[in-house]
Structures are given as C-alpha cells and as structure tokens.
Design an enzyme around this catalytic site. Structure first.
Site, mmCIF file in Angstrom:
data_model
loop_
_atom_site.group_PDB
_atom_site.id
_atom_site.type_symbol
_atom_site.label_atom_id
_atom_site.label_comp_id
_atom_site.label_asym_id
_atom_site.label_seq_id
_atom_site.Cartn_x
_atom_site.Cartn_y
_atom_site.Cartn_z
ATOM 1 N N ILE A 133 53.851 46.218 38.230
ATOM 2 C CA ILE A 133 54.685 47.243 38.854
ATOM 3 C C ILE A 133 53.804 48.210 39.633
ATOM 4 O O ILE A 133 52.776 48.661 39.136
ATOM 5 C CB ILE A 133 55.489 48.005 37.782
ATOM 6 C CG1 ILE A 133 56.357 47.032 36.983
ATOM 7 C CG2 ILE A 133 56.347 49.090 38.421
ATOM 8 C CD1 ILE A 133 56.974 47.653 35.742
ATOM 9 N N CYS A 134 54.240 48.519 40.827
ATOM 10 C CA CYS A 134 53.485 49.459 41.669
ATOM 11 C C CYS A 134 53.860 50.893 41.289
ATOM 12 O O CYS A 134 54.974 51.347 41.515
ATOM 13 C CB CYS A 134 53.804 49.203 43.136
ATOM 14 S SG CYS A 134 52.983 50.347 44.257
#
Length: 202
Positions: free
Chosen positions: A82-83
């Site tokens: 996940i960014c």
C-alpha cells in the site's frame, strides 16, 4: 539495530495498545510485524476483522516498511503493498522517529478515506459490508493468523461466527455479482478508438 528497535516498540505497544488494533511479530522473524484492525462501528467495515503485516527492512528505523493487508476488505487489494507516506513507497518522506504505532495509526486513518493510491481498490458499499461479514472466515485459513491471534478465533466461534462462514461467502459472491463493473483505462481506450473511427467514417 532494527531488531532492538522493534523489540522496544513491542514492549511499548504491550503497555499502551492501540485502540481497534492488535499487533504481534512473526515468532521466527521480528522484521515481519502482523496486525489486526477491527472495523469501526457505523461504517461499512463494522464487524470486519482485517489482518495485515508490516515488513521492515534491516535498515529500520532509517528506512520505512512495506505495508500490506491480507484480508479482503474493499479498500485495499489483499497481498499488495500500500502506498502511504509512511511506507516504502515514499522513502523520501520517511521519518526515523515514526514507529509501528504511528504507522498503524496512519494506516487506520487512511483506511476510512476514499483517496486512490497504489494498492487501493474501488468497491460498493454492499461489497465492503459483505467483505466485513466474511473477514473471519477468510482469516482462519491463514496459518499465521491462527498462530498469532487464536484468541480472536476462539471469541468469534463462541459467538457463533463459525456457523455464519458459508453465508458470509455467499454474501460476498452476491455483492460482487451485483456490483457495477469498474471503468478501467482499457475501457476508456476502447471508447476513444470507437469514437475516433466514427469521426473519420462520418
């Protein structure tokens, strides 16, 4: 350095646990830190139990971890990094003063937003509700979840959750079937080409 830092953070979390969160390291590798997030009441995620992990580099705390959620949830794609500003997607913004606690607090806040980012997905309200309902039926299939969070499983079964596993899976299937198909860039390219051909053939 990373091991000592994480052991210290583990003790701090034991003394001051996060609300709506549980944490535990992989017994064989403290650089793999597992968490469970309990969906907030009054949201489509209510009742959901979401398992994920933080994978720390040996250079921690000078480099950020990967942030991953494993339980299907309708917000983030399971098994994908996940960014976040606190994840390995943005080493330039990482602050060595941040900790497991601050990372998970940031993740929890971002979970309830709708901002698109690498690792996020789009889903309907019905899909999110169905995923929440099916979350424990998914989690108990994970060896690591069973090893680290068995008390959650025991509590769930005592409340009759095991009997609802099949129904939850059906609910997810129905929600997915009734969801409108997502518009992707491929769809847009096809539409553009069709319009272009129509223009030149006019």
């Amino acid at each position: 350095m990373s091991t000592q830092r994480l052991q210290k953070e583990l003790k701090l979390l034991a003394r001051s646990p996060l609300e709506n969160m549980r944490t535990a390291p992989n017994p064989n590798d403290i650089l793999e830190f597992h968490y469970v997030h309990f969906g907030h009441k009054g949201t489509p995620y209510e009742g959901g139990v979401y398992h994920g992990k933080l994978v720390f580099p040996k250079e921690y705390p000078f480099k950020p971890p990967s942030v991953i959620m494993m339980t299907p949830n309708g917000r983030f794609e399971p098994g994908k990094r996940i960014c976040l500003s606190m994840s390995d997607f943005h080493p330039e913004s990482w602050n060595p003063m941040w900790s497991v606690s601050s990372i998970l607090t940031g993740l929890e806040s971002f979970f309830y937003e709708t901002t698109r980012t690498a690792g996020s997905v789009e889903s309907s309200m019905a899909q999110k509700v169905a995923y929440a309902r099916a979350s424990m039926a998914v989690n108990i299939k994970s060896v690591m979840f069973r090893k680290l969070f068995n008390d959650i499983i025991v509590d769930w079964r005592e409340k009759g959750g095991g009997e609802d596993a099949a129904a939850a899976s059906v609910a997810v299937a129905e929600a997915n079937a009734n969801a409108a198909p997502a518009v992707t860039w491929r769809h847009l390219v096809v539409v553009f080409i069709v319009l272009l051909l129509a223009f030149f053939n006019a």
